[in-house]
Motif scaffolding. Sequence first.
Motif, mmCIF file in Angstrom:
data_model
loop_
_atom_site.group_PDB
_atom_site.id
_atom_site.type_symbol
_atom_site.label_atom_id
_atom_site.label_comp_id
_atom_site.label_asym_id
_atom_site.label_seq_id
_atom_site.Cartn_x
_atom_site.Cartn_y
_atom_site.Cartn_z
ATOM 1 N N ILE A 245 0.836 -1.203 0.000
ATOM 2 C CA ILE A 245 0.000 0.000 0.000
ATOM 3 C C ILE A 245 0.868 1.248 0.000
ATOM 4 N N LEU B 95 1.516 8.888 -5.654
ATOM 5 C CA LEU B 95 0.526 9.907 -5.969
ATOM 6 C C LEU B 95 0.986 11.325 -5.624
ATOM 7 N N GLU C 247 2.775 1.858 -3.329
ATOM 8 C CA GLU C 247 2.019 2.447 -4.430
ATOM 9 C C GLU C 247 1.566 3.859 -4.087
ATOM 10 N N ALA C 248 1.188 4.027 -2.841
ATOM 11 C CA ALA C 248 0.575 5.307 -2.472
ATOM 12 C C ALA C 248 1.566 6.455 -2.569
#
Lengths: 477, 480
Positions: free
Chosen positions: A127, A134, A130-131
């Motif tokens: 998590i 952003l 990937e996060a």
Amino acid sequence: MILLFLISFATSILAFLLPNIKNQNKKLLAILFSLFPLLLLLSQHNHWTGSKIDYNWIPPLGIHFHLQIDSLSLLFLYLTAIIIPISLLAVRSSKLAHPNTFYGLVLLLEGLLIGFFTAHDLFLFTIFWEAMLLPLYFIINLWGGPQRYYAALKFLIYMITGSALMVFAVIALFFTSGGSLDLDSLTQTASSAPYSVWLFTIFMLAFAVKTPLFPFHGWLPDAYYQAPTAGTILLSAILSKAGVYGILRIGMELFAPFMKTWGPLLLGLAFAGVFYGAFCAWAQKDFKRLIAYSSFSHVNFVLVGLFVWNTNAHGGAILQAINHGITISALFLVSGWLEERLGSTSLSEGRGLAAYMPVLCWVTFVFVLSSVALPGMNNFVGEVLIFFGLFQSNHWLTALLGISIILSVVYMLRWMQKMYFDSPSPFQERWTDLKTKEILIALPLILLILWIGIYPSPVLKEVKPAAEKTIAIVGTK
Amino acid sequence: MNTTLTSVDFAALSPLLIVLTGALLMLLLETFAQVFTRKYAAIIVFTILAIAIWAACCSPTTNHSLLTPWLRFDLLSRLFSVLFLSIGIAITLLSTRFFQKFQASQGEYYFLLLSSLFGLILVAQSADFLTLFLGIETLSIALYVMCGYMKKWEISHEASIKYFITGAIAAAFLLYGIALIYGAIGTTSFDHLYSKFYGLTTSSDIILFLSGITLVTIGLSFKAAIVPFHTWAPDVYCGAPTPVTAFMAVGTKAGAFIAFIRVFAVALPQFDPFWSRGISILAMITLVYANIVALRQVQLRRFFAYSGISHAGFLLIPLAAGTADSIQALVFYIVVYTIATLGAFTVLAFLDHRQEGVTLNDLKGLYRRSPLLSLLFTLCLLTLAGIPPTAGFFAKFYLLKTAFQVKYYLLVIVALLTTIIAAYYYLRMVALMFSDITTENYSPIRSWPAAIVGILSIVSIVVLSIYPTILLNLINFSNK
């Protein structure tokens, strides 16, 4: 521990909601916010190793909210906590559009990175992995150069593609370990999972794209070049380290046997990356691109250390990862200052700047020397350790790698020469030298570089257990 | 046989009864007090639906012998009733401003909306093929009219007719399938499907039954818009008024999948490996096709048709897997998809200003014009793309886990690879919003009711992302 994790998210929300005050004060506040984790880390320096949170987060899926700090995590946490304030300092507050969003995103990134470097559950790891893309995506997209949309989208698609199959590997490990994603228990089971070579490949692909390992660097030139200075610092100093950390945490700890057998192949790629980056840097007509490629070259140097299987090389790689983070952010900081003064990043724009800006010239010089690993500078220690480790396994390769140092001296000094020491052209306007404020920003970096260079043992003390841990895992099998 | 219904039985039926009475009430009001309904219709419908939700939450269960052969009163039906009614509330809130803006009358629109909700709840509660069919038809016939509700829009005419024709064909498939199943086992009740199917001895009966199942699957696939039965969806979504498109995107989709759950996951769990394999192939085709075609869409209602089709592909995955927790995974995904899609359509409702709807160009520079809308849209798109840490990621993770468990590795890999494409087109929209080229300077409409939907979807996405266990515990069907 929970405070360390939550503080950045809390301050990030605060930053988004900052009232309408002067831009300068906003910047000051944001920097203060970003320093909290560093202060927290320093204030309880001796107590961090071993502290953890373990909370049964999603019981139906067997996912724990498990954060834990060991010496490896701690090193990268320090790096994050140091680089984030520096990247914020690199921002020119008067020219920044949407300051609240910018500061909020950087602080959010800090929180995600702290989560990432401490995650002890593979699901959490994924998590955060990937996060963290952003905020960086938005930083490039909103505040970058003329081709920022293209660069940002390319960056993001590369990253997502690199790690798309990671979910598959995570689920596969979930079933082989009997319903747990805790990294400790996976250490025992991961490499005996069915098709575990493929799972290893999936993870390595994700890490290779993010670091980036040659030849997965297609996104790098555009993203580094188009990002604003702060964004470039974040990308080069921290994001690439997330890849290195991933290799250490997942590659070394879960898939140690494959890491060992695949080492030579990966080593070859890393070598190619070192030289490709160096030659590209040599050929650049633009100093931001030059530094970007030098960063690529040096990151691959770190990877060389990781892919050689002994404690010295690993220790050197870990230390060098930290060093590279410090040096490259210093270089991009300087490049940002130059860009502000010249209005462009082209090498032909300014010549003989030493006459106009002596202080900036000397500051740059220190950072360049650190980058080319002059003895007494931080990079020297790390690179020597890597050489040492590599020498134990192969003499010739060590000699070959030595050439890359010469190359880095060539392209870096070529830049210095063109920029600062050429005869100044008569038509040049008068540039302002570094202001006191900027010197104050550079000073801690110089001190840090010299400190690690001259007296590295406090850092090595943290590096050693981390490096030994990776080797020890294979020993027990 | 006991034929008198007590008050408990009526209470168990209350969500259905409330919606039905409400629908008829709206029709009467529209006939006799047009001016009144034009002003207050939305408020009345909102109240009716709120009462119905309350009733659905606390209605008792009944085992009256007159009701149980037709209707189920279990956790699943209760949950879906609440979901459908909440969708109804959200659509009502989105519709008010839309129909004021385009000056269409309102009373009968809400009658149609309530009727279709009635149909949806009936599907969710169905315990027999006949109630299932009744529910689907009630839903569909109301929707045919709703699609063509903007009488002056040319694209709506096409949409409505197309929807009607394909819908009728789908109904024929479904009904024919039901007839064949009845012919094979002599009953249409879900409870007896499994045992009767295994009691079949002659091969002709088995063939009859399996053909029936195939036809039912095709009929439901039409409704769920699964490739290759999807061809109506893009045109219909594109031609319908935006609130109706939103309703189709979430309501019809969820309705079709609760029907799938009722017939296959609950009544016939893993009855035939061949069927599971077929569904997994359908899922792969759907995922690949819809995601690739979605790349080229510029009209956003049309885009969401393809996005909806690709999510239908995802929703097929747990059906194909058919493991113990596949219903939970499916429901979790439906809820997350519903919330995010409703949030996205809220943005479209805000931006909508002409017949063609919102196009990609209209998104350019949205961040400068309206930061809050772009935040909402970004969050919804990231959730739909399944990028962590949004709840969309958990939803996808859970689905894929069920498929992995039964060793559909290829399906998992195809699904993951198509998420790359999906990430590309969702994020391209995000990038457009944050660009600074503004094509035209119309400002978004102001509408408090729609803003409520937006805020609710932001809040629920954030809550579900941080603590998905709330929903997972709620939909824990294994230990009811």
